[in-house]
Structure formats: C-alpha cells, structure tokens
Design a protein around this motif. Structure first.
Motif, mmCIF file in Angstrom:
data_model
loop_
_atom_site.group_PDB
_atom_site.id
_atom_site.type_symbol
_atom_site.label_atom_id
_atom_site.label_comp_id
_atom_site.label_asym_id
_atom_site.label_seq_id
_atom_site.Cartn_x
_atom_site.Cartn_y
_atom_site.Cartn_z
ATOM 1 N N ILE A 90 0.858 -1.198 0.000
ATOM 2 C CA ILE A 90 0.000 0.000 0.000
ATOM 3 C C ILE A 90 0.883 1.234 0.000
ATOM 4 O O ILE A 90 1.683 1.430 0.917
ATOM 5 C CB ILE A 90 -0.898 0.029 1.265
ATOM 6 N N PRO A 91 0.757 2.097 -1.020
ATOM 7 C CA PRO A 91 1.573 3.319 -1.045
ATOM 8 C C PRO A 91 1.315 4.172 0.205
ATOM 9 O O PRO A 91 0.180 4.219 0.701
ATOM 10 C CB PRO A 91 1.092 4.040 -2.308
ATOM 11 N N TRP A 92 2.369 4.827 0.693
ATOM 12 C CA TRP A 92 2.220 5.612 1.932
ATOM 13 C C TRP A 92 1.120 6.656 1.796
ATOM 14 O O TRP A 92 0.402 6.952 2.758
ATOM 15 C CB TRP A 92 3.545 6.292 2.304
ATOM 16 N N PHE A 93 0.973 7.212 0.595
ATOM 17 C CA PHE A 93 -0.026 8.278 0.393
ATOM 18 C C PHE A 93 -1.432 7.748 0.686
ATOM 19 O O PHE A 93 -2.257 8.417 1.299
ATOM 20 C CB PHE A 93 0.067 8.795 -1.043
ATOM 21 N N VAL A 94 -1.671 6.503 0.269
ATOM 22 C CA VAL A 94 -3.001 5.911 0.435
ATOM 23 C C VAL A 94 -3.285 5.630 1.912
ATOM 24 O O VAL A 94 -4.368 5.948 2.425
ATOM 25 C CB VAL A 94 -3.108 4.617 -0.404
ATOM 26 N N SER A 95 -2.298 5.040 2.624
ATOM 27 C CA SER A 95 -2.572 4.753 4.041
ATOM 28 C C SER A 95 -2.689 6.045 4.845
ATOM 29 O O SER A 95 -3.469 6.137 5.793
ATOM 30 C CB SER A 95 -1.541 3.803 4.636
ATOM 31 N N GLU A 96 -1.942 7.065 4.413
ATOM 32 C CA GLU A 96 -2.031 8.362 5.097
ATOM 33 C C GLU A 96 -3.433 8.965 4.906
ATOM 34 O O GLU A 96 -4.065 9.446 5.853
ATOM 35 C CB GLU A 96 -0.964 9.302 4.528
ATOM 36 N N VAL A 97 -3.929 8.938 3.670
ATOM 37 C CA VAL A 97 -5.271 9.463 3.389
ATOM 38 C C VAL A 97 -6.314 8.722 4.235
ATOM 39 O O VAL A 97 -7.193 9.326 4.858
ATOM 40 C CB VAL A 97 -5.608 9.339 1.880
ATOM 41 N N ASP A 153 -6.504 15.143 -4.741
ATOM 42 C CA ASP A 153 -5.307 15.026 -5.588
ATOM 43 C C ASP A 153 -4.502 13.788 -5.181
ATOM 44 O O ASP A 153 -4.591 13.310 -4.047
ATOM 45 C CB ASP A 153 -4.454 16.292 -5.487
ATOM 46 N N ASN A 154 -3.691 13.308 -6.111
ATOM 47 C CA ASN A 154 -2.970 12.044 -5.910
ATOM 48 C C ASN A 154 -1.624 12.190 -5.215
ATOM 49 O O ASN A 154 -1.003 11.204 -4.855
ATOM 50 C CB ASN A 154 -2.723 11.382 -7.268
ATOM 51 N N ASP A 155 -1.120 13.419 -5.073
ATOM 52 C CA ASP A 155 0.215 13.533 -4.460
ATOM 53 C C ASP A 155 0.503 14.895 -3.804
ATOM 54 O O ASP A 155 1.422 15.020 -3.028
ATOM 55 C CB ASP A 155 1.314 13.241 -5.492
ATOM 56 N N PHE A 156 -0.293 15.933 -4.141
ATOM 57 C CA PHE A 156 -0.056 17.289 -3.636
ATOM 58 C C PHE A 156 1.361 17.777 -3.911
ATOM 59 O O PHE A 156 1.959 18.493 -3.109
ATOM 60 C CB PHE A 156 -0.397 17.403 -2.144
ATOM 61 N N VAL A 157 1.880 17.374 -5.045
ATOM 62 C CA VAL A 157 3.193 17.893 -5.454
ATOM 63 C C VAL A 157 2.988 19.252 -6.100
ATOM 64 O O VAL A 157 2.091 19.429 -6.927
ATOM 65 C CB VAL A 157 3.875 16.917 -6.439
ATOM 66 N N GLY A 158 3.803 20.212 -5.705
ATOM 67 C CA GLY A 158 3.732 21.541 -6.311
ATOM 68 C C GLY A 158 2.673 22.432 -5.692
ATOM 69 O O GLY A 158 2.357 23.484 -6.240
#
Ligand SMILES: [Ca+2]
Ligand SMILES: [Ca+2]
Ligand SMILES: [Ca+2]
Ligand SMILES: [Ca+2]
Length: 633
Positions: free
Chosen positions: A147-154, A212-217
């Motif tokens: 599980i990508p960290w972004f997904v578990s964080e969300v 959003d999928n990453d909040f980059v930028g």
C-alpha cells in the motif's frame, strides 16, 4: 487522470462571479470569469471551460488556465451536475463517479484501479499505481500488494476526521449501498493538478470525495510532517465537512460562503499544526510607513516567516470593505477568520449550533439563531469582530496581518469618503467595515470631525479608537443623528493622542451601501518656530528660506539675528493654508546689511510650518540646503 474530475471547483467560481459580482482578481479561474462577464463566452461555455481547467488545464489556451491553486472545487462541480445538458460530451464524465463503468474517462481505459479500506471501515480509497495518465499516487511502486504511503495516510486522516465529527455530534453520511463496491464512503485519488479536492454528488444522490494524488507543487504549509501530509490532512477535513454539511442540509447557493468559511475552519480545528489557512487570511508585512497598507518595498512574509518575493498578494484582511458573505472564488476561504472569531469567542459548539439552524433558514438567519443561543446578537458582535481583527486578538493572531486601512490622514483639513464605483462598491456595504486613521501631527492641538451619511441608515455604527501617545486605546461610539445623517467629534486635547482610528460599520446583513464622508480639521493653537541657523553674507552669495504652511492661513514673522543673538530686524509676510513660498533674505530685509554668521527665526501662531533654507553663489557654482529646526510650543 484523463480529463475528468471537476465538479466541485467549477460550480464554485461560477457562482462567485454571478452571485455577488465581487472582485475576481484573485480567483484562480478569473480568466474564464472575465470572458464570461464581458460576454465573450456563454455561461455553458464557461462551465465547460472550468471543468476542463480543473481536469485537463493543459488543453486550454493560457488565458483560461488556473492561476493559482483551487482550494475546493466542490461548488464548481455542483454547478456542472445541476446543468448536465450544458456539458459537452467530453466533459460528461463529471456526471459519474471516477470508477463508474459508464465512464472510463477518469482513470482512463486499461488503467487498474485499486482499493484500500480505511482501518475504521468507514472509507474505501480508490487509487492507481499506473502513471499512464499521471494519476499514480505518491509512493506507488507498481506492486499492488504493497500500500503506497499516500493511500494509508489518506485513510488514516479520514478516519481521524470521521472521529472528530462523531465526537462533535455532527451527522455522518449513511452507507451508500453498493456504490464504489460496498456501503463504505468512497474517496478517489486522481491527479487534479490545481485543485486540492472536491466533494460531488452522484446521480443517485450519494456523495463521494475526489482528492489530488500527491499534492506535489502545492503551496507550503507548516505541518512538521511535511507539506504533502499537511495537504492530505486539510483536504480530508475540508472536503469531509462538505459531506457533513450536506447531512445538515443539502447545499444552497446562498449559504456557500458560510460552508466554505467553516470548511477551512475545521481544517485548523482538527489539524492545528498545518496552518494552510494562513494563505487565505493574508500575509504579514512590515508597515514601515505605518499607513495600514502594504506598500512596494515593505517586506512581507510567507506563513513560515520567510520573506516573500515580488508584490505581496492581497487576501481577506486586505478587503475589510467586502461583505462577509462575498463569494468570489477566494474571499470565502479567508472568511475562516469569521468562523474562528465565533468559535474562539463563543466556543466550538457555536459552529455546530449554526449548522443545525441552517435547516430552517439561510446562513445569516442560522448565524443569528446560533448566536441567540449564546445570548448575543449579530449586530452587537460585528463591531467586536472588526476590533479583534485590528488587534489580531486571536489564538494564532500573531500570524495574521491587520486589516488594510482605507486611508491614513496625516495633514489637515482633509476629506475622506465611501467608494462609489457601481456595481462593486456602493458605499459601506452590508456586514463590512472601513478603517480610517487620522494621525495627530506635531503642533496640532485639536482635531474636529464632521461625518455626513445617507440619512435613515440606522445600521451604520461608528467606533472611534483613540490611541494615546503612551499606546493605550480608548474606544468611543460616535453618537449619530440617523434622521439627519450626521455625527461629529471634537478632540480638544488632540496632543494626548497619536491617532484616532474611525471604524465605520454596516451591521445589517441585507442593506444597500451607505454613502458617507468625513471632514477633518486640525487646529493649531500654539506658536510654531522655525530656526534657520545659517546666513550666507557677502555680495556673491544669496540665501533663501522655503516655507510650507500645513495649517491655517497665518502671518509669519521673520526675526534676523546676528551671531551674538541680537535681533537686528524683523518683518511679517502672509502664507495661506497649504501655500509654499520662497523668501530671499535680501528681499525680506532690503535695508539691512546681512550679518556674517547670523541666523533667522520664523514664527507663526495657530498653524504648522515646515521649511528649509538654501544658499549659494549667483553663478550657481555652489548651492547648499539645510532643514529648518522646528520648535513647537
Ligand atoms: Ca461505497
Ligand atoms: Ca497531483
Ligand atoms: Ca493552527
Ligand atoms: Ca505601508
């Protein structure tokens, strides 16, 4: 993602322009708004452009692309959902959930969409690790078993937000049947590029969230865990409050300003450390010339305290003259300060009380009802709010700028009045406040103020804040004759004060603008002396005294002294109010030989003088100037 996500954003900005016609200059989608307001494009074209701006900005000509990040696209998308017949075929994907079989557009065909259930079991997160269309979440490794960290964080943050809502007895969304696979609330992660996220309604009336999928930028925030995690927290809190708001009462256009005020508010209630909201309240700056406004050359600061570059962006605190219910694509987010004022002053529960009261009225009626439960009235609370903003009297007030002053008056007589630029500014507007500072210049013994306003406007309230020379403040309510449209104040002991700040407020929620003007006069009763310490004597030299009268018409007496302090001659000349004049010594004293190393004193009663002297040779080979020394008695 392919093209699709943008229900929320669009709706919002369309409403903004149409509902209040307020200043659009900070709206990220202002290019589209401007074209719409000029009649270059139709409403339907604007709606489709906004959908494209949220989901596929690269397809638009530069003038229509977002200029800045869109906090929540929720109400833009709502507009699209309400007007499906206006959507082009290409944009109809927004009518569906990103994973609906009718619509393969969100993630794109052939892209594998994975799901992850949040630990509490309340949420199902939909995401992809396939970056064909740029939608892979941060932390993707291509292995569906990790599980990508972004997904578990969300997932973790959404669970926290759910618990907070539960603790505060906010109504939570019911199970949505088999939408998204089962009854859990669905959250879809997609590349939104310019928008943090949005909440949308599917065609069966169930809500879902897209983030959003990453909040980059994205803009910086203060979360010690990092900007991306900070954005996950605030977006989860913000969008899920929109979901909860819908449970209180389906969103109504006239309430959207308040729904956004509180959605930003809840971000900081749940995640105090992120402080993304500071971007909407406004940027602190060093007011070097103390005029209550940022001027070019004055340093301004990002929320993290680093100096900003380029011109300082204007935000909520820079527009106190706008009504609190302004909806224009940015002001409603800065209105977090209004929700903070209410919750810091009356307790967190007041926000829930107001949400509950929305069931039986619009946002203003609900606010009045909610405040009534706490024993106060809106009319009485607004002046307190406007004073707290001035003093930045909030828990995190040190990070806010003060409200921008309409004017700072430094010389008299002076006249200041309400703006009149229909249709955007027609006097003092409902629930707004204009701050005007009157400085007390050296030598002014008394100030008098005459206020005229459109008669009958009993919603006008004027507070005068008298700031004494030792920094203490005394607040006086200016007595007003409403039928005559008049009020006045005589400050007979003006020298005790640095300045008087007038706060003019329209305390009604539904009134037209109030026109007003303030005439201010300064009275100079004492004696002003200017000393000109040098005289150039001798045939080849000239000496000139330059005087400016900042006060009333006055007689100026010039006294000529020799180097031992003996007065040799004197003469008198007139100087009108605000007149500047050059006096050559040889013309003032034609009968006298100018003494070597002598000096001149100029005196006047009841006015305020400034001056300097200049001397030089007749061939102008040499010329020198020197400020006069000012003494006020
Ligand atoms: Ca579901
Ligand atoms: Ca992204
Ligand atoms: Ca905070
Ligand atoms: Ca300034």
């Amino acid at each position: 993602m392919g093209k699709k996500v943008f229900l929320f954003c669009l709706i919002f900005s369309l409403l903004a322009g149409l509902v209040h016609g307020a200043d659009n200059s900070l709206n990220p989608l202002r290019g589209i708004e401007e074209a719409l307001s000029k009649g270059e494009i139709s409403y339907a074209e604007a709606l489709n452009l906004k959908v494209t701006a949220i989901f596929a900005p690269e397809k638009l000509p530069p003038r229509f692309r977002p200029r800045g990040h869109i906090k929540s696209a929720t109400f833009t998308l709502l507009e699209a959902l309400k007007n499906p017949e206006m959507l082009t075929q290409e944009n109809r994907f927004v009518l569906h959930r990103p994973t609906d079989p009718e619509d393969e557009d969100y993630y794109g065909s052939g892209v594998t969409v994975l799901t992850y259930d949040s630990p509490s079991g309340h949420f199902k997160i939909h995401y992809t690790e396939d970056d064909t269309h740029g939608d892979a979440v941060a932390g993707s490794d291509g292995d569906p078993d990790t599980i990508p960290w972004f997904v578990s964080e969300v997932a973790q943050r959404l669970d926290e937000v759910w618990s907070w809502m539960e603790e505060h007895d906010y109504p939570l969304p019911p199970p949505d049947g088999t939408k998204g696979g089962d009854g859990k609330f669905d959250v879809y992660l997609l590349d939104l590029e310019w928008a943090y996220g949005y909440t949308a309604l599917d065609q069966d009336g169930y809500l879902y969230i897209v983030m959003d999928n990453d909040f980059v930028g994205f803009p910086l925030n203060l979360d010690p865990a990092g900007q991306q995690i900070g954005d996950i927290k605030v977006t989860a809190a913000h969008e899920f409050l929109h979901v909860v708001q819908w449970q209180f009462k389906p969103w109504h256009e006239e309430d959207i300003w308040w729904l956004e005020n509180t959605a930003v508010w809840v971000e900081d209630e749940i995640y105090d450390e992120v402080n993304d909201y500071l971007h909407y309240v406004g940027y602190r700056y060093d007011d070097l010339n103390d005029n209550g406004r940022w001027d070019p050359g004055e340093t301004w600061y990002q929320p993290d305290g680093t100096p900003g570059s380029g011109p300082r962006p204007s935000r909520w605190m820079d527009y106190p003259e706008l009504p609190l219910d302004t909806l224009n694509g940015w002001y409603e987010y800065g209105g977090v300060i209004w929700a903070k004022f209410l919750s810091e002053g009356f307790g967190t529960d007041v926000i829930g009380d107001i949400m509950e009261a929305l069931a039986s009225g619009d946002a203003w009626q609900a606010i009045e009802e909610g405040l009534g439960m706490h024993g106060v009235e809106l009319e009485g609370v607004l002046p307190v709010f406007r004073q707290k903003n001035l003093w930045r009297d909030y828990r995190e007030g040190e990070s806010y700028p003060p409200p921008r002053f309409k004017a700072t008056v430094t010389s008299y007589p002076a006249s200041v009045g309400s703006s009149f630029f229909p249709p955007y500014a027609m006097g003092l507007r409902h629930t707004s406040c204009e701050y005007i500072a009157f400085e007390v210049p050296a030598g002014v013994d008394a100030l008098s103020f005459e206020l005229q306003f459109s008669p009958g406007h009993t919603e006008l309230e004027v507070l005068v804040l008298l700031i004494s020379t030792n920094g203490t403040c005394r607040v006086e309510e200016l007595p007003l004759d409403y039928s005559a449209g008049h009020g006045s104040l005589d400050l007979t002991d003006a020298s005790l004060y640095q300045r008087a700040i007038f706060m003019l407020m329209n305390t009604a929620v539904d009134s037209g603008g109030i026109s007003y003007s303030i005439q201010a006069e300064g009275l100079y009763q004492g004696l002003t002396e200017l000393l000109f310490p040098h005289i150039a004597s001798g045939e080849q030299w000239w000496t000139a005294l330059v005087l400016l009268n900042l006060g009333n018409d006055a007689d100026i007496t010039f006294h000529l002294y020799d180097k031992d302090g003996h007065e040799i001659a004197s003469c008198t000349r007139q100087l009108r109010s605000f007149q500047k004049k050059v006096f050559f010594l040889r013309s003032l004293f034609p009968e006298v030989t100018l003494p070597e190393d002598g000096w001149v004193k100029a005196t006047a009663n009841g006015t305020h003088l400034l001056g300097f002297e200049a001397w030089g040779t007749h061939d102008l080979e040499a010329i020198t100037t020197l400020w006069a020394i000012e003494r006020n008695k």
